[in-house]
Design a protein around this motif. Structure first.
Motif, PDB file in Angstrom:
ATOM      1  N   THR A  33       0.812  -1.225   0.000  1.00 48.74           N
ATOM      2  CA  THR A  33       0.000   0.000   0.000  1.00 48.74           C
ATOM      3  C   THR A  33       0.841   1.269   0.000  1.00 48.74           C
ATOM      4  N   SER A  34       2.159   1.148   0.242  1.00 50.85           N
ATOM      5  CA  SER A  34       3.022   2.327   0.198  1.00 50.85           C
ATOM      6  C   SER A  34       3.363   2.740  -1.229  1.00 50.85           C
ATOM      7  N   HIS A  35       3.012   1.932  -2.209  1.00 49.70           N
ATOM      8  CA  HIS A  35       3.288   2.275  -3.605  1.00 49.70           C
ATOM      9  C   HIS A  35       2.567   3.576  -3.964  1.00 49.70           C
ATOM     10  N   PRO A  36       3.222   4.478  -4.696  1.00 50.41           N
ATOM     11  CA  PRO A  36       2.585   5.768  -5.033  1.00 50.41           C
ATOM     12  C   PRO A  36       1.250   5.631  -5.758  1.00 50.41           C
ATOM     13  N   ASP A  37       1.051   4.546  -6.484  1.00 53.49           N
ATOM     14  CA  ASP A  37      -0.209   4.383  -7.211  1.00 53.49           C
ATOM     15  C   ASP A  37      -1.386   4.064  -6.294  1.00 53.49           C
ATOM     16  N   PHE A  38      -1.111   3.834  -5.006  1.00 50.39           N
ATOM     17  CA  PHE A  38      -2.196   3.653  -4.036  1.00 50.39           C
ATOM     18  C   PHE A  38      -2.410   4.912  -3.199  1.00 50.39           C
ATOM     19  N   ALA A  39      -1.777   6.018  -3.590  1.00 52.12           N
ATOM     20  CA  ALA A  39      -1.958   7.269  -2.858  1.00 52.12           C
ATOM     21  C   ALA A  39      -3.435   7.649  -2.870  1.00 52.12           C
ATOM     22  N   GLY A  40      -3.985   7.862  -1.709  1.00 55.57           N
ATOM     23  CA  GLY A  40      -5.396   8.217  -1.594  1.00 55.57           C
ATOM     24  C   GLY A  40      -6.337   7.043  -1.472  1.00 55.57           C
ATOM     25  N   ALA A  41      -5.826   5.822  -1.707  1.00 60.90           N
ATOM     26  CA  ALA A  41      -6.691   4.638  -1.588  1.00 60.90           C
ATOM     27  C   ALA A  41      -7.081   4.408  -0.135  1.00 60.90           C
ATOM     28  N   GLN A  42      -8.313   4.006   0.069  1.00 60.02           N
ATOM     29  CA  GLN A  42      -8.811   3.729   1.418  1.00 60.02           C
ATOM     30  C   GLN A  42      -8.763   2.222   1.639  1.00 60.02           C
ATOM     31  N   THR A  43      -7.857   1.792   2.505  1.00 62.38           N
ATOM     32  CA  THR A  43      -7.689   0.367   2.756  1.00 62.38           C
ATOM     33  C   THR A  43      -7.817   0.053   4.237  1.00 62.38           C
ATOM     34  N   ILE A  44      -8.317  -1.127   4.505  1.00 57.31           N
ATOM     35  CA  ILE A  44      -8.429  -1.650   5.867  1.00 57.31           C
ATOM     36  C   ILE A  44      -7.676  -2.972   5.891  1.00 57.31           C
ATOM     37  N   GLN A  45      -6.733  -3.123   6.816  1.00 57.58           N
ATOM     38  CA  GLN A  45      -5.958  -4.351   6.927  1.00 57.58           C
ATOM     39  C   GLN A  45      -6.586  -5.256   7.986  1.00 57.58           C
ATOM     40  N   LEU A  46      -6.856  -6.494   7.610  1.00 58.48           N
ATOM     41  CA  LEU A  46      -7.350  -7.480   8.562  1.00 58.48           C
ATOM     42  C   LEU A  46      -6.262  -8.502   8.880  1.00 58.48           C
ATOM     43  N   GLY A  47      -6.455  -9.251   9.966  1.00 60.88           N
ATOM     44  CA  GLY A  47      -5.491 -10.273  10.351  1.00 60.88           C
ATOM     45  C   GLY A  47      -5.502 -11.451   9.412  1.00 60.88           C
ATOM     46  N   GLY A  48      -4.585 -12.345   9.621  1.00 66.86           N
ATOM     47  CA  GLY A  48      -4.440 -13.522   8.773  1.00 66.86           C
ATOM     48  C   GLY A  48      -3.012 -13.979   8.835  1.00 66.86           C
ATOM     49  N   LYS A  49      -2.526 -14.624   7.796  1.00 64.06           N
ATOM     50  CA  LYS A  49      -1.134 -15.050   7.778  1.00 64.06           C
ATOM     51  C   LYS A  49      -0.198 -13.849   7.819  1.00 64.06           C
ATOM     52  N   SER A  50      -0.622 -12.746   7.282  1.00 65.59           N
ATOM     53  CA  SER A  50       0.160 -11.512   7.314  1.00 65.59           C
ATOM     54  C   SER A  50      -0.810 -10.356   7.419  1.00 65.59           C
ATOM     55  N   SER A  51      -0.900  -9.761   8.605  1.00 66.68           N
ATOM     56  CA  SER A  51      -1.876  -8.697   8.811  1.00 66.68           C
ATOM     57  C   SER A  51      -1.303  -7.323   8.492  1.00 66.68           C
ATOM     58  N   GLU A  52      -0.029  -7.254   8.111  1.00 70.09           N
ATOM     59  CA  GLU A  52       0.605  -5.993   7.770  1.00 70.09           C
ATOM     60  C   GLU A  52       0.811  -5.906   6.264  1.00 70.09           C
TER      61      GLU A  52
END
Length: 290
Positions: A33-52
């Motif tokens: 999500t740090s990629h510049p093409d996701f600038a302004g994107a609204q994301t919610i991270q959930l748990g799992g094998k990798s929650s980050e």
């Protein structure tokens, strides 16, 4: 032909970027999500094998999850299709960055069932599953069916990749009434030879571009993957835009519009997605924004 033009998405995208109230579940790898093409994107991270978000940008899991996310919510004007950047993306990783992934990622039915339940609990109205399942045991198949039943009861649509094994048949996922299975086609609307086909896929599925698609690459290079997993977010993104325009519509109404309900299907090969025809069908029924 451009992938968006192939499925008549450009006109719908010109109307809307999607609503932040429209939540889309992404069951896949983690997303950079740090990629510049996701600038302004609204994301919610959930748990799992990798929650980050991605920690290994060149891992197969991160590349795959980022590519699919880019098709959905990258910024307009980027290299990606960026179908519905105004929608909120719920990222629920099921692939670990430490695990090798070649071709289409796989998950156990139990892991996929848990991820579907998490996305439903987080308020997703449509869930994108760009992953194949390992062979289920009867117990795991029951968990999968229960999770899909619960999604259906909550009015959630699940859009799932049909798989890339080139087989003829069905699964507990493709047979479920809340699921839209998706096969991959080329840019001349011909099904790709490795797409799984079957009666349930032909009856309640769709085809979408599975090659010739460029999206966001987690390692800084453009991502050009192929297969049914790449085709799936074209259908998911269409549903995200339709529900943004018609927030009062039911899951059954949206699904019927996207699948062109009322048209008898007898082939194991589903028709190609027509996003604008789906919009016109909903407009006719609901009479504009509801």
């Amino acid at each position: 032909m451009d992938p968006l033009e192939l499925v008549q998405l450009s006109r719908l995208m010109a109307r809307t970027r999607g609503s932040a109230l429209m939540r889309i579940g992404l069951i896949d790898g983690p997303v950079a999500t740090s990629h510049p093409d996701f600038a302004g994107a609204q994301t919610i991270q959930l748990g799992g094998k990798s929650s980050e978000p991605c920690t290994l940008l060149d891992s197969a899991a991160c590349r795959h999850g980022t590519c699919i996310a880019g098709i959905l919510v990258a910024r307009r004007g980027s290299m990606a299709p960026a179908i519905c950047p105004g929608c909120t993306l719920i990222v629920r990783p099921i692939f670990s960055e430490g695990e090798p992934v070649s071709g289409m990622p796989t998950a156990t039915p139990a892991a996929l069932a848990a991820a579907i339940n998490d996305c439903v609990d987080a308020g997703a109205r449509v869930i994108n599953v760009s992953a194949a399942m390992t062979w289920p045991s009867p117990h795991d198949e029951l968990k999968m069916r229960d999770a899909l039943d619960r999604a259906a009861q909550k009015g959630v649509i699940v859009v799932a990749a049909a798989g890339n094994q080139g087989t003829l048949g069905s699964s507990v996922v493709t047979r479920h009434p809340c699921v839209i299975p998706v096969i991959a086609c080329d840019l001349e609307k011909r099904p790709l030879s490795y797409s799984n086909l079957g009666r349930s896929i032909g009856r309640s599925g769709l085809a979408a571009p599975g090659e010739g698609v460029t999206s966001v690459g987690s390692n800084g290079e453009p991502a050009r993957l192929a297969g049914t997993s790449i085709a799936t977010p074209f259908v998911t993104g269409t549903i995200g835009l339709l529900w943004s325009e018609f927030p009062g519509a039911t899951a059954a109404g949206v699904k019927d519009a996207v699948l062109r309900g009322g048209v008898a299907r007898t082939s194991v090969v589903p028709p190609v997605l027509d996003a604008w025809a789906a919009y016109e069908a909903m407009q006719q029924i609901l009479g504009g924004r509801s």
